[in-house]
Design an enzyme around this catalytic site. Structure first.
Site, mmCIF file in Angstrom:
data_model
loop_
_atom_site.group_PDB
_atom_site.id
_atom_site.type_symbol
_atom_site.label_atom_id
_atom_site.label_comp_id
_atom_site.label_asym_id
_atom_site.label_seq_id
_atom_site.Cartn_x
_atom_site.Cartn_y
_atom_site.Cartn_z
ATOM 1 N N ARG A 1 0.829 -1.217 0.000
ATOM 2 C CA ARG A 1 0.000 0.000 0.000
ATOM 3 C C ARG A 1 0.856 1.256 0.000
ATOM 4 N NH1 ARG A 1 -5.630 -0.623 1.992
ATOM 5 N NH2 ARG A 1 -5.455 1.573 2.501
ATOM 6 N N PRO B 1 -4.039 -1.741 -3.645
ATOM 7 C CA PRO B 1 -5.177 -1.624 -2.728
ATOM 8 C C PRO B 1 -5.341 -2.893 -1.887
ATOM 9 C CG PRO B 1 -5.962 -2.168 -4.907
ATOM 10 C CD PRO B 1 -4.477 -2.009 -5.025
ATOM 11 N N LYS B 2 -4.443 -3.075 -0.921
ATOM 12 C CA LYS B 2 -4.404 -4.315 -0.149
ATOM 13 C C LYS B 2 -5.148 -4.185 1.169
ATOM 14 C CE LYS B 2 -0.172 -6.120 -2.107
ATOM 15 N NZ LYS B 2 1.036 -6.875 -1.814
ATOM 16 N N LYS B 3 -5.825 -5.290 1.525
ATOM 17 C CA LYS B 3 -6.531 -5.414 2.806
ATOM 18 C C LYS B 3 -6.198 -6.785 3.388
ATOM 19 C CE LYS B 3 -10.743 -4.058 3.286
ATOM 20 N NZ LYS B 3 -12.194 -3.804 3.177
#
Length: 192
Positions: free
Chosen positions: A108, A114-116
């Site tokens: 990120r 767009p990492k979660k």
């Protein structure tokens, strides 16, 4: 700690950074991708301007990263949408789910991915390759295919992972960025 030492740091906490400095080397990555066609209307609501939908397709992928310098052993999954930007075809990275904090933070902060946090898995069950994504306690994706039934052409595989990717970096509440968005693009997804 002196101010010049602080400015040399990539991330916080200063005494135990969330991730080490790169470059990162990825060894023996395993990719499992499925492309499917979908209704273009939801995609049009998800893809930010100035990107345009090139085809109403989504690529779901699960990637095993068993040996990454500085980031360890982790797995990630994501959704990539077929887009066009200023006449160039590529993919918009809609979302990525990762099971490693260093990979999330570096992805990120450095690379704009767009990492979660999620629980992707890639495993072999008898003669079947299985890719899954759990988000919290929910199973949100399951993909299967025969394990090593036929080899994929190397050039075609390289083309699939080296196409241009487009990602959006939002910097809220900074005077220079109020009301604006910055675009980032890369030739391939080789960063964390």
């Amino acid at each position: 700690m002196r101010s010049q030492d602080v400015t040399q740091q990539l991330t916080t906490p200063l005494n135990a950074p969330a991730y080490p400095p790169g470059p990162y080397r990825f060894t023996d990555r395993e990719y499992f991708t499925i492309t499917y066609r979908t209704d273009p209307r939801p995609l049009e609501r998800l893809v930010p301007e100035p990107l345009r939908i090139a085809e109403p397709t989504v690529r779901f992928e699960v990637i095993r990263m068993p040996d990454t310098t500085g980031l360890g052993d982790y797995t990630e999954s994501g959704q990539l949408l077929s887009v066009e930007y200023q006449g160039e075809r590529g993919e918009y990275v809609l979302a990525m789910y990762v099971d490693s904090l260093p990979a999330i933070a570096s992805g990120r902060e450095i690379s704009v991915y767009p990492k979660k946090l999620g629980a992707p898995r890639l495993a072999v069950d008898s003669d079947t390759l299985v890719g899954t994504l759990d988000y919290g306690s929910l199973r949100v994706a399951t993909a299967t295919m025969g394990y090593k039934h036929a080899p994929l052409d190397t050039d075609r595989a390289r083309e699939g992972i080296c196409c241009p990717t487009f990602m959006l970096k939002i910097c809220p509440d900074t005077p220079a960025s109020r009301g604006s968005a910055n675009w980032s693009g890369s030739g391939s997804r080789t960063s964390p």
